[in-house]
Scaffold this motif. Sequence first.
Motif, mmCIF file in Angstrom:
data_model
loop_
_atom_site.group_PDB
_atom_site.id
_atom_site.type_symbol
_atom_site.label_atom_id
_atom_site.label_comp_id
_atom_site.label_asym_id
_atom_site.label_seq_id
_atom_site.Cartn_x
_atom_site.Cartn_y
_atom_site.Cartn_z
ATOM 1 N N LEU A 27 -54.414 40.206 11.724
ATOM 2 C CA LEU A 27 -53.287 39.784 10.893
ATOM 3 C C LEU A 27 -53.515 38.391 10.312
ATOM 4 O O LEU A 27 -54.083 37.519 10.972
ATOM 5 N N THR A 28 -53.033 38.179 9.098
ATOM 6 C CA THR A 28 -52.964 36.812 8.584
ATOM 7 C C THR A 28 -51.687 36.166 9.117
ATOM 8 O O THR A 28 -50.769 36.857 9.580
ATOM 9 N N LEU A 29 -51.607 34.876 9.033
ATOM 10 C CA LEU A 29 -50.380 34.171 9.425
ATOM 11 C C LEU A 29 -49.205 34.649 8.584
ATOM 12 O O LEU A 29 -48.076 34.795 9.070
ATOM 13 N N SER A 30 -49.464 34.900 7.321
ATOM 14 C CA SER A 30 -48.445 35.391 6.412
ATOM 15 C C SER A 30 -47.901 36.743 6.874
ATOM 16 O O SER A 30 -46.688 36.961 6.921
ATOM 17 N N GLN A 31 -48.803 37.651 7.232
ATOM 18 C CA GLN A 31 -48.394 38.978 7.716
ATOM 19 C C GLN A 31 -47.639 38.874 9.031
ATOM 20 O O GLN A 31 -46.668 39.611 9.263
ATOM 21 N N LEU A 32 -48.058 37.953 9.900
ATOM 22 C CA LEU A 32 -47.370 37.755 11.174
ATOM 23 C C LEU A 32 -45.916 37.343 10.947
ATOM 24 O O LEU A 32 -44.993 37.921 11.532
ATOM 25 N N LEU A 33 -45.702 36.333 10.094
ATOM 26 C CA LEU A 33 -44.340 35.846 9.868
ATOM 27 C C LEU A 33 -43.470 36.930 9.231
ATOM 28 O O LEU A 33 -42.308 37.106 9.616
ATOM 29 N N LYS A 34 -44.033 37.673 8.298
ATOM 30 C CA LYS A 34 -43.267 38.758 7.662
ATOM 31 C C LYS A 34 -42.888 39.825 8.683
ATOM 32 O O LYS A 34 -41.752 40.315 8.711
ATOM 33 N N GLN A 35 -43.853 40.171 9.535
ATOM 34 C CA GLN A 35 -43.631 41.183 10.573
ATOM 35 C C GLN A 35 -42.516 40.765 11.524
ATOM 36 O O GLN A 35 -41.624 41.550 11.860
ATOM 37 N N GLN A 36 -42.549 39.514 11.966
ATOM 38 C CA GLN A 36 -41.536 39.023 12.895
ATOM 39 C C GLN A 36 -40.172 38.873 12.220
ATOM 40 O O GLN A 36 -39.133 39.046 12.857
ATOM 41 N N THR A 37 -40.185 38.550 10.935
ATOM 42 C CA THR A 37 -38.933 38.435 10.183
ATOM 43 C C THR A 37 -38.253 39.799 10.070
ATOM 44 O O THR A 37 -37.022 39.908 10.209
ATOM 45 N N THR A 56 -33.555 30.470 10.973
ATOM 46 C CA THR A 56 -33.839 31.792 11.538
ATOM 47 C C THR A 56 -35.196 32.246 11.007
ATOM 48 O O THR A 56 -35.780 31.610 10.106
ATOM 49 N N TYR A 57 -35.685 33.353 11.515
ATOM 50 C CA TYR A 57 -36.954 33.891 11.010
ATOM 51 C C TYR A 57 -36.853 34.190 9.512
ATOM 52 O O TYR A 57 -37.774 33.882 8.740
ATOM 53 N N GLN A 58 -35.734 34.782 9.090
ATOM 54 C CA GLN A 58 -35.541 35.110 7.678
ATOM 55 C C GLN A 58 -35.513 33.842 6.828
ATOM 56 O O GLN A 58 -36.149 33.768 5.764
ATOM 57 N N GLN A 59 -34.789 32.828 7.299
ATOM 58 C CA GLN A 59 -34.691 31.579 6.538
ATOM 59 C C GLN A 59 -36.052 30.891 6.423
ATOM 60 O O GLN A 59 -36.417 30.404 5.357
ATOM 61 N N LEU A 60 -36.802 30.865 7.544
ATOM 62 C CA LEU A 60 -38.116 30.231 7.489
ATOM 63 C C LEU A 60 -39.027 30.969 6.518
ATOM 64 O O LEU A 60 -39.740 30.346 5.722
ATOM 65 N N TYR A 61 -39.005 32.293 6.572
ATOM 66 C CA TYR A 61 -39.857 33.082 5.686
ATOM 67 C C TYR A 61 -39.539 32.797 4.221
ATOM 68 O O TYR A 61 -40.440 32.567 3.402
#
Length: 571
Positions: A27-37, A56-61
Amino acid sequence: MNPSTEIKAFSKASILVGPTEPSLWNLTLSQLLKQQTEATPSGQCVVFPEAGYRATYQQLYQNTLAVAKGLLAAGIRRGDNIGIFAGNCPPYVELFFAASHIGAALVVLNCTYSPSELEYALKHSECRLLFISSRIGRISSQEVLQMLENEDDRASLAELQEVILLKKSSQWAFREYADLIRGGGGISDSQITTRMCTVDPNDMCNLQFTSGTTAAPKAAMLTHNNLVNNGRFVGDRMKLSEKDIVCCPPPLFHCFGLVLGLLAALTHGSSIVFPSETFQAQEVLNALSKERCTALHGVPAMFSAELELLQPDVDLSRLRTGIAAGAPVPRKMMMDLRKTFNMSEITNTYGMTETSPASFMTFTDDPVEKRLSTVGKLLPHMRAKIVETNGEIVPTGARGELCVAGFALQIGYWQNPEKTAEVMRTDENGIRWMHTGDEAVFDNEGYCRITGRIKDIIIRGGENILPLEIEERLVQHPSIIQASVIGIANSKYGEAVGAFLQQRASHERPSQEELGKFVRETLGWHKAPVHVFWLRGDEEFPKTGSGKIKKHVLKERGTELVRKEMRLSKL
């Protein structure tokens, strides 16, 4: 313990092979954050109390996408490097992921750098943009900003196209972070998505400078897969979940804060709190209490300061785990953290920047003695061996240089193939090993004990003396908060034991004779300090930006003090 977490230990030779399960993420870092969001959009993700920032995860993304658009508008291309010179602050996390969205690498710069050190790092890493705070904690960045504003000084930084201020300041003419974000207003979501599709998990996403002592620091090239998997396996060992709140005082410019902190939390849907821009023991205690944290990270110097300031009204009722790393943790301190801080599941971690960073770690349910005396077992998909100076593997139970291999190894040092070849060597089986420079020993169960930096070992009359065991004994004395032991040149024995000590204010300072007797109660007579140096009043040990004690500075200072004493004695 789950069989998949067991380590294979070979009784005849010091070779370890880590578990092969669970499998590595790609995974890229980008994919990780999207996945967790997508998994926990409304879950609390990142908190910076000092900045009043809570996302929140959504706000950070969403924030990181806005920053990524600003970077694209500023002309940042896939493969470019952008730098950040700041304390722990919200833009640090936003830029880390924003850069990953568009295939750029974030160069994390030690915020204690002098202007000349920063100039070297920017030039060496070829940063296109530099994000900088005008003030980091209580320290002004004025000298650094003056260097960056001066056209003659900037002439050597051919790649640096722009300096961007993270905080509003009327004193400087540089563009501000908010303006960069506004500048991305014309970039569409589809442009970001298109760029994301070009990023590979094996691309470099992060450049981290090692702590240089006698030479210019080297920059470790770390990939998405390095960092994502390391953070994930560390979080697994801590048993993190979406219910956990990690308090992380270590800096984000270091792997401890960035990976063992941020990514260990984010790979598990946990929340992470960065108490202050720079380490402030009182702010850590405030955050632990107010945010009801379940985990606390730190190096020994940080824990020492926190223990000293702890008051009964600090609520530590939810605290259970955390990581002690960065330097060997004295036994007494580990016991204090378990008892006083309620950290019954505290873990030990060992690693280095070049291994992104962790390679060994204890489990939360390891026997207490193992967590006190070792750095645990190998992480999954890692290998380790201990070798003599000639490269031969030593028998289990014997000391030698620790070497590690596996998923966590850096690509190499940026623009430095010679130094890369010095420490990363491929064996006859095609396995690439990182030679750590640390002396270690394995036991028959696969646990690793770090016995010291090879270069820090004191050689007295041909006998090796380990500073750590003397330091652990000295801090058991009621008058001593912290100790750092170094070798001082000696005409008769080659080296003699020297100790720098921090006194507990409420206790009397013992004489050198008393200290010698105290040390000899449990250690050999030759291990008692010959030279004792007490820190003055509120003086602190010289530390790197990540909180490690600079032993080379103490060695130089101790040597000069002894020379001065000898000159005076001859008068």
